[in-house]
Design an enzyme around this catalytic site. Sequence first.
Site, PDB file in Angstrom:
ATOM      1  N   TYR A  50       0.816  -1.211   0.000  1.00  0.00           N
ATOM      2  CA  TYR A  50       0.000   0.000   0.000  1.00  0.00           C
ATOM      3  C   TYR A  50       0.856   1.271   0.000  1.00  0.00           C
ATOM      4  CZ  TYR A  50      -3.691  -3.208   1.667  1.00  0.00           C
ATOM      5  OH  TYR A  50      -4.566  -4.253   1.824  1.00  0.00           O
ATOM      6  N   LYS A  75       1.395  -6.602   5.718  1.00  0.00           N
ATOM      7  CA  LYS A  75       1.465  -7.749   4.829  1.00  0.00           C
ATOM      8  C   LYS A  75       2.734  -7.707   3.995  1.00  0.00           C
ATOM      9  CE  LYS A  75      -3.499  -7.112   4.327  1.00  0.00           C
ATOM     10  NZ  LYS A  75      -3.499  -5.656   4.523  1.00  0.00           N
ATOM     11  N   HIS A 108       0.575 -11.606   1.640  1.00  0.00           N
ATOM     12  CA  HIS A 108      -0.494 -10.842   0.982  1.00  0.00           C
ATOM     13  C   HIS A 108      -1.216 -11.659  -0.095  1.00  0.00           C
ATOM     14  CE1 HIS A 108      -1.682  -6.424  -0.022  1.00  0.00           C
ATOM     15  NE2 HIS A 108      -2.719  -7.229  -0.022  1.00  0.00           N
TER      16      HIS A 108
END
Length: 273
Positions: A50, A75, A108
């Site tokens: 992210y 993650k 992830h």
Amino acid sequence: MTVPSIQLHDGVSIPQLGFGVWQVPPEQTAEVVLQALQAGYRHIDTAAGYGNEAGVGDALRASGIPREEVFITTKLANDEHGRDKTLAAFEASMDRLALEYLDLYLIHWPQQADDYVETWQAFEEIKASGRVRTIGVSNFQKTHLRKLLDETGTVPTVNQVEVHPYLVQEDLRSFNAEHGIATEAWSPLAQRLSLVEDPVVTGIAEETGRTPAQVVLRWHLQQGNIVIPKSVTPERIVSNFDVTGFELSGEQVEALTGLNRDERTGPDPDVFG
């Protein structure tokens, strides 16, 4: 408001309602997460992919809330599979978060490669070091989970997957439950599919005097899912947290579950990567 917690199979407790930061711009993350913490959230979900882990750590420190009162998840990035890459990637995430320990670390995506087993073994090493309290996976199908269970000695505590009334995932959730794996729902409101505009959802919202989003989030809680809604709007951040003061009837839960059409907002884990 008291958020219920779920005890994972290794004894770690995780707040059932959290706050996700997928697609929150890095420059806004600290402010948005601080708003969430001030609203009462005590579970924050981020990921290396992210690009906003640093903002999560900044918000936690700015909040003044004791570290042990906030559950933090991140993650592993998809290009960091394999033992050595995984260990280095974990340290990089911890540096960005600026935390001494992590509550939950997730793979992830399985990435359709055998090295997710080697990656999971590296996760076992990290867990043994005491730097992370519990370890799990994300976007794992039954085939991926069976491979981990067959080839390693550690069962994931969490499987974070796409779940919402348009993608109920009953079979996968049942498999998770059978093996003591908690199901955590990402994209819980299926915003891209306009779930909150569905007549069944809006009708139940009218019946309960709640917002459509609150109705869907309450459905998740009553299904036993851990759920991590995301918003950058202060009003919605607060509203999405206000889901513990009412309960859906059995008929309402059944109506929402009956919306299932096996439709995803994100990639299919069986082909992604």
